[in-house]
Design an enzyme around this catalytic site. Structure first.
Site, PDB file in Angstrom:
ATOM      1  CD  GLU A 298      -0.420   6.079  -3.807  1.00  0.00           C
ATOM      2  OE1 GLU A 298      -1.104   4.652  -4.184  1.00  0.00           O
ATOM      3  OE2 GLU A 298      -0.105   6.602  -3.319  1.00  0.00           O
TER       4      GLU A 298
ATOM      5  CG  ASP B  81      -8.174   4.836  -0.226  1.00  0.00           C
ATOM      6  OD1 ASP B  81      -8.369   3.305  -0.116  1.00  0.00           O
ATOM      7  OD2 ASP B  81      -7.290   5.851   0.580  1.00  0.00           O
TER       8      ASP B  81
ATOM      9  CG  ASP C   4      -1.826   0.764   1.218  1.00  0.00           C
ATOM     10  OD1 ASP C   4      -2.388   1.582  -0.102  1.00  0.00           O
ATOM     11  OD2 ASP C   4      -1.904   0.809   1.967  1.00  0.00           O
TER      12      ASP C   4
END
Length: 811
Positions: A407, A472, A404
């Site tokens: 990026e 999300d 997670d």
């Protein structure tokens, strides 16, 4: 202000570019040579290299003195240079294969790309490089449509958009969104070519926004290379893409099952309890996902611990083993951030595992979770430290990995990695993390397929088994509506397992049953079935009322019934690059309007799915490609080549089956650890308009990483021919086989729209007709005509490599 924000100040950038030019507007050819299948061209400004990565894919690599180059992230390893023909006619070089030819004009230097005699793409100004900006310019034709760019909510045709290339979190999105978690520096054109920029730096993809007939890629730094690929059709173009950038390995079969997931399970007891609830409520389950509470009692202050919180999880190894005994695999979240308050900060610093600041010390910065450093996944020291943690967790029995914030979510521009600064490699961080993890898992567990979920990556990330999700998303109809578009766009550029947090992740004031049911129904026909959300509204169906459970249980079981079909889609993705969710224009690329459809999609070749994305819907508009289509739930027949209004209710989803499709089904099980195709139900959707049809089903042990390479699988082939009232079906078993392969299968063959069959033979022997479905269920062989539903049911043992059936209608 990060580098991407700076690039938005175009006047400032332009001033710098003019002040420090490195490349003039046009270069002049000087010489060339062909070495090891690579065409090397020397100009008065730079060297240019062309090499074919497949018969329909070529890499173009500009190398100019003073311009730093990074390694390729997009290309599969080992990098190939296939033979190609070279011709020199004094004014131009022609370099190519029978599928793709590059014409290199010598003065001024310009590249053009041809498929046969058709010009599909041409450089405009081509390559440019300045002190702070580099990239390429291509000419666009007036009617050309451009898909791609990765995760964006903009409609299917992105022509006219200027897209930021900087992977960035987009919390709670629910409408038009230009910049998201997983950007891709690549486009797919309605002229049947794909263009990939092999550059990981911060930048922009300008698709005719600034200049309507110019496609411009621009970046702050990075590799000055691009890939062009082409094919006669889009499915073949997908194959060229993965031949160059890498094929997605098969996932473990259990990854196609149902996941229990939320933000998050806070203890071992809660984890055990939720698994038991799925069992008690008769919902199949294959995975439990543990969010960040497994290593910390609350959200902030613990990131980087990456070790079990033994107060909340006193016996994690035993828990994982107990869940595994129930067929449930454990997946853990991990993040690349190590907080200075975490138990491992000093360890990470001592191991030289963290990215540096400009003084050569571990870079520290603040973000939501605390003061932190970032693992340098590009460095050997960072990889060794991170892999050591994964190795220990794997010894505990962890079966899947969730990366997670990759990026990375926060990535200061002055962060220095072993290969370059943050802005040079930002977009490849998640890609490199997946590569590190995938390669380490195969080394440590060579008999087990890695299962890796990641939120961000780069072109080619699919070759590391990456399973992306769309981030999300808001828990609303506005969040559900763009999910088909997001998955289709990603699947067209290799990321065929892109899926959403079913039910929506963020926000929501109270439970909306209709929204929740519609989202999970759609999930049955998407690559990964994983409800996941913030916990104030339960994402698990077993924690909702009985009516909601009763609506969803048949759909979850349908997902398990379709395990053989879905696994075959995984096989087609791994071998051909075909996404599991496929756009409608795959069926007919002569209809440009199909390219714009973002509401419907094919699930494999058989199903056409139109998710319900608004409340109170009684019918959906479906744009039908040519052919005949049957409502999966009612059998209603529709002629294609037009739009229809397909009825629906909360207990059904608008799903159509293409006439001529074969769909294998197996019994629903509690977990795919119990999967077996010994009892196989094969549906053939007949229509008199279909004279020939084919299908296939792939089977292996569901876990071996090298089953394809070693040929340790079985491929079942189905064929149908129809003429003058006679339907012939052939069933073939091919392949070397695998451990646990059934020696024979009890086959129930269901032929839809063919109850008119009056005589049926199997390998020349007449099958007995039975009076009822119950009689057929109790028999070993025979057939039953269900005239009410216009089906014929056949039953026999599939023992031989080949069987031939003939169904004949009466006079």
């Amino acid at each position: 202000m990060n580098n991407l924000d700076l690039m938005s100040c175009r006047g400032w950038v332009l001033a710098l570019c003019l002040a420090f030019p490195l490349s003039a507007a046009a270069a002049e050819y000087q010489s060339h040579q062909l070495q090891q299948n690579r065409l090397q061209v020397q100009t008065d400004e730079y060297q240019l290299q062309l090499s074919f990565k497949s018969s329909g894919a070529v890499e173009v690599f500009y190398q100019q003195p003073g311009v730093k180059q990074l390694p390729s992230f997009a290309l599969a390893e080992p990098e190939l240079a296939l033979p190609a023909q070279l011709k020199d006619d004094n004014t131009a070089l022609q370099f190519g294969t029978d599928q793709l030819q590059v014409r290199l004009q010598k003065s001024p230097l310009q590249l053009q790309f041809y498929r046969g005699k058709e010009l599909i793409l041409a450089e405009e100004a081509g390559y440019f490089a300045h002190q702070t900006l580099r990239g390429f310019r291509f000419a666009l034709t007036p009617d050309e449509k451009l898909l791609g760019g990765g995760e964006r909510v903009l409609g299917m045709d992105r022509r006219g958009q200027r897209l930021p290339l900087y992977n960035k979190a987009s919390y709670g999105y629910n409408g038009e969104t230009k910049q998201m978690y997983f950007g891709l520096p690549a486009v797919l054109s309605s002229k049947k070519y794909a263009l990939v920029f092999d550059n990981s730096a911060s930048g922009f993809l300008d698709l005719g926004a600034t200049e309507k007939d110019v496609l411009q890629f621009e970046a702050a730094a990075g590799r000055t290379a691009y890939l062009v690929m082409t094919a006669p059709g889009y499915p073949q173009l997908m194959q060229q893409y993965v031949n160059a950038t890498g094929k997605q390995p098969l996932p473990p079969r259990w990854a196609l099952g149902n996941f229990a997931s939320r933000f998050g399970y806070r203890s071992e007891q809660q984890s055990r309890d939720i698994v038991q609830k799925f069992h008690d409520a008769d919902f199949p389950l294959d995975a439990l996902v543990l969010d960040l509470y497994w290593f910390g009692k609350d959200i902030q202050g613990h990131m980087g611990n990456l070790a079990w919180d033994n107060e909340a999880f006193p016996q994690p190894k035993q828990m994982i083993a107990d869940l595994k005994a129930k067929g449930v695999n454990t997946i853990l979240i991990t993040e690349p951030f190590v907080l200075s308050s975490s138990k491992r900060w000093d360890e990470a610093v001592a191991a030289n595992a963290l990215a540096k600041n400009l003084a050569g010390q571990p870079k520290r910065f603040d973000f939501y979770f605390g003061n932190t450093g970032l693992v340098d996944v590009f460095s050997k020291d960072g990889q060794a430290w991170f892999n050591g943690i994964y190795n220990q967790l794997a010894q505990d029995g962890v079966a899947g990995w969730w990366g997670d914030l990759g990026e990375p979510e926060v990535h200061p521009y002055d962060t220095v990695h072993s290969v370059g600064t943050a802005d040079e490699i930002h977009n490849a961080y998640g890609h490199q993390w997946a590569a590190m993890l995938y390669q380490n898992r195969l080394e440590q567990q060579p008999q087990q397929r890695p299962m890796i979920m990641m939120r961000a990556g780069f072109a080619g990330s699919q070759r590391y088994g990456m399973i992306p999700w769309t981030g999300d998303v808001d828990r609303s109809w506005g969040g559900l509506k763009p999910q088909v578009e997001l998955a289709l766009q990603m699947g067209l550029l290799g990321m065929g397992y892109t899926h959403s947090d079913l039910g929506g992740f963020a926000g929501g004031e109270q439970f909306d049953q209709e929204l929740y049911v519609r989202w999970l129904q759609y999930g049955v026909f998407q690559p990964v079935f994983r409800p996941h959300a913030q916990e104030h509204i339960a994402p698990e169906p077993v924690l909702h009322d009985q009516a909601t459970q009763d609506l969803l249980r048949p759909f979850v079981k349908l997902r398990y019934r379709m395990a053989a079909y879905n696994y075959t889609l995984a096989y087609q993705n791994s071998t051909l690059g075909l996404p599991l969710m496929r756009p409608l224009f795959f069926a007919d690329d002569s209809q440009p309007q199909l390219m714009l459809n973002k509401d419907s999609y094919f699930w494999g070749d058989a199903f056409l799915v139109t998710p319900v994305t608004a409340p109170g819907v009684k019918a959906v508009t479906v744009q039908l490609p040519q052919g005949v289509w049957l409502d999966y739930f009612t059998g209603q027949r529709y002629e294609g080549g037009r739009s229809i209004e397909q009825p629906t209710s909360l207990s059904t989803l608008p799903v159509l089956v293409k006439a001529g499709a074969f769909v294998p089904l197996v019994p629903a099980v509690q977990s795919l650890s119990q999967y077996s195709s010994r009892q196989l139900e094969l549906h053939y959707y007949h229509d008199d308009s279909v004279s020939q049809a084919q299908g296939e089903m792939f089977e292996d042990d569901g876990r071996s990483p090298d089953s394809l390479a070693k040929g340790q699988y079985e491929l079942l082939k189905f064929n149908a021919t129809y003429a003058q009232g006679q339907l012939q079906l052939s069933l073939d078993r091919t392949g070397l086989g695998y451990a646990g392969m059934p020696a024979q299968r009890s086959l129930t063959l269901v032929v839809h729209q063919f109850s008119k069959a009056s005589a049926i033979t199997l390998d020349g022997q007449t099958l007995p007709e039975l009076p009822s479905q119950a009689a057929l269920d109790g028999a070993a062989v025979g057939f039953y005509r269900d005239k009410t539903n216009n089906k014929v049911w056949l039953k026999f043992d599939w023992q031989r490599a080949r069987h031939q059936l003939q169904l004949t209608t009466g006079s």
